[in-house]
Write a protein that holds these residues in place. Structure first.
Motif, mmCIF file in Angstrom:
data_model
loop_
_atom_site.group_PDB
_atom_site.id
_atom_site.type_symbol
_atom_site.label_atom_id
_atom_site.label_comp_id
_atom_site.label_asym_id
_atom_site.label_seq_id
_atom_site.Cartn_x
_atom_site.Cartn_y
_atom_site.Cartn_z
ATOM 1 N N TRP A 28 0.815 -1.207 0.000
ATOM 2 C CA TRP A 28 0.000 0.000 0.000
ATOM 3 C C TRP A 28 0.856 1.269 0.000
ATOM 4 C CZ3 TRP A 28 -1.799 3.033 4.654
ATOM 5 C CH2 TRP A 28 -2.725 4.017 4.289
ATOM 6 N N THR A 29 0.563 2.196 -0.894
ATOM 7 C CA THR A 29 1.204 3.514 -1.088
ATOM 8 C C THR A 29 2.651 3.431 -1.552
ATOM 9 O OG1 THR A 29 2.159 3.982 1.109
ATOM 10 C CG2 THR A 29 -0.210 4.446 0.789
ATOM 11 N N ASN A 57 -1.488 -7.274 -0.249
ATOM 12 C CA ASN A 57 -1.774 -6.439 -1.402
ATOM 13 C C ASN A 57 -3.281 -6.241 -1.513
ATOM 14 O OD1 ASN A 57 -1.154 -5.017 -3.881
ATOM 15 N ND2 ASN A 57 0.627 -6.371 -4.094
ATOM 16 N N TYR A 61 -4.732 -1.093 -4.883
ATOM 17 C CA TYR A 61 -3.437 -0.448 -4.711
ATOM 18 C C TYR A 61 -2.820 -0.128 -6.076
ATOM 19 C CZ TYR A 61 -3.658 -2.045 0.177
ATOM 20 O OH TYR A 61 -4.028 -2.284 1.488
ATOM 21 N N THR A 88 -4.747 -10.721 -1.113
ATOM 22 C CA THR A 88 -5.279 -9.573 -1.827
ATOM 23 C C THR A 88 -6.614 -9.239 -1.195
ATOM 24 O OG1 THR A 88 -5.597 -8.527 -3.981
ATOM 25 C CG2 THR A 88 -6.587 -10.702 -3.684
ATOM 26 N N HIS A 129 -12.483 -6.075 1.314
ATOM 27 C CA HIS A 129 -11.728 -4.893 1.718
ATOM 28 C C HIS A 129 -12.540 -3.927 2.577
ATOM 29 C CE1 HIS A 129 -8.123 -2.264 0.224
ATOM 30 N NE2 HIS A 129 -8.249 -2.250 1.517
ATOM 31 N N TRP A 215 -3.029 -3.281 10.006
ATOM 32 C CA TRP A 215 -2.371 -2.342 9.107
ATOM 33 C C TRP A 215 -2.088 -1.023 9.822
ATOM 34 C CZ3 TRP A 215 -4.782 2.256 7.345
ATOM 35 C CH2 TRP A 215 -6.159 2.356 7.577
ATOM 36 N N SER A 216 -1.147 -0.278 9.260
ATOM 37 C CA SER A 216 -0.722 1.022 9.796
ATOM 38 C C SER A 216 -0.257 0.950 11.248
ATOM 39 C CB SER A 216 -1.826 2.064 9.654
ATOM 40 O OG SER A 216 -1.298 3.374 9.728
ATOM 41 N N GLY A 291 5.226 -1.197 5.861
ATOM 42 C CA GLY A 291 5.190 -0.714 4.482
ATOM 43 C C GLY A 291 6.342 0.201 4.151
#
Length: 333
Positions: A28-29, A57, A61, A88, A129, A215-216, A291
């Protein structure tokens, strides 16, 4: 400042038998936006060398190009497919009326398109998602279970669903006798905690449990301390056009992250390692998705594994105090 290296830890994905690396790598990003194929190969190789086996993924993205880069990178690196846990996420697949959402049509077509881009016959983890208010959950459950039964995916789960929605999906799957969702991908870091720590609490002991691929964990890089000077360094995530507005809206978080610097220094680790170690200290977390856009960042992140054992109750209390702005906090000797 990098802590001493530690061999990778592998954790069960919830109550499944699948083992995922405690630290994983996501596109991501980064892929296409910050890394073309040569850089993507270097980043993936650094992660593989550190023992990472889970690579995350999504069809959205870089409009699918992140999957294309990842698939080509694995091909050129000659990576053995069975050594990898690939994922994914399906929801945003294109501009057409049936190119988005969680209808049976888009789930199956979107998954097959993602597999083509990734150059693989299956993904290990297939995520919804986001929840789709326009599609009955039973239709989504049946379609995701079909992907598992037909060999397009090994397991399926959700991302940013509510506990109520996940429970409904589980109960539908039980009633139908089909594969239930076994993992969720929520945001989880020192600033974003209620869903994982409070809302999801009843889900962890369900029949299949709930694996978390969070995530993050670095809060878009804020917890690395790189934004403490008030500006986004060139090449950083918040310097990207799509994220620039966060610099001002998250000023309080940036200031809170700065208060963790003395504690990280005392522990002999980077701020990123401290933040990642804090995330991994939660036993409900199966893997924290990193990431990085530079190989040095990948290597530094992996050092977080060596910091986890240092997070005593006293240290964790000081982390809490620092984030909340309590007097003393991380500066306590």
């Amino acid at each position: 400042m990098a802590a001493a290296g530690t061999s990778m830890e592998y954790r069960r994905l919830g109550k499944t038998g699948l083992k995922v690396s405690a630290l994983s790598y996501g596109a991501w990003t980064t892929f296409k936006t910050q890394a073309a194929l040569p850089e993507a190969k270097e980043l993936i190789k650094a992660a593989l060398d550190a023992g990472v086996n889970f690579f995350d993924n999504a069809e959205v993205y870089a409009g699918g190009e992140a999957e294309t880069l990842m698939g080509q990178a694995f091909k050129e690196l000659g990576t053995k497919r069975s050594d990898l846990v690939l994922s994914t996420k399906i929801f945003w697949g294109g501009p057409g009326p049936n190119d988005r959402g969680l209808s049976r049509k888009h789930i199956i077509e979107g998954t097959k398109a993602a597999l083509s881009r990734l150059q693989t016959d299956y993904v290990d983890l297939l995520f919804c998602h986001r929840p789709d208010p326009d599609t009955p959950i039973e239709e989504t459950v049946r379609a995701m279970a079909h992907c598992v039964d037909s060999g397009l995916a090994m397991y399926w789960g959700t991302s940013e669903w509510s506990a109520t929605q996940i429970l409904e999906a589980k109960h539908i799957a039980d009633r139908l006798g089909v594969s239930p969702p076994v993992m969720e991908q929520p945001e989880y870091n020192l600033f974003h905690r209620d869903k994982v720590e409070v809302e999801f609490a009843p889900l962890y002991e369900e029949r299949t449990g709930l694996g978390l691929t969070v995530w993050s964990p670095l809060a878009s890089g804020i917890l690395t301390g790189k934004y403490g000077g008030g500006a986004a360094p060139e090449g950083s995530r918040l310097a990207l056009a799509a994220h620039k507005e966060k610099l001002e809206t998250r000023r309080a978080d940036i200031e809170a992250a700065a208060r963790l610097a003395p504690l990280a220094s005392e522990l002999g680790c980077s701020m990123a390692q401290l933040a990642l170690a804090w995330t991994l200290a939660n036993p409900r977390v199966s893997t924290a998705i990193t990431g990085a856009s530079q190989v040095a960042q990948v290597r530094d992140n992996m050092g977080a594994l060596g910091v986890v054992p240092r997070l005593t109750p006293e240290v964790l209390a000081r982390v809490e105090a620092a984030v909340k702005g309590d007097k003393g906090g991380a500066d306590k000797a």
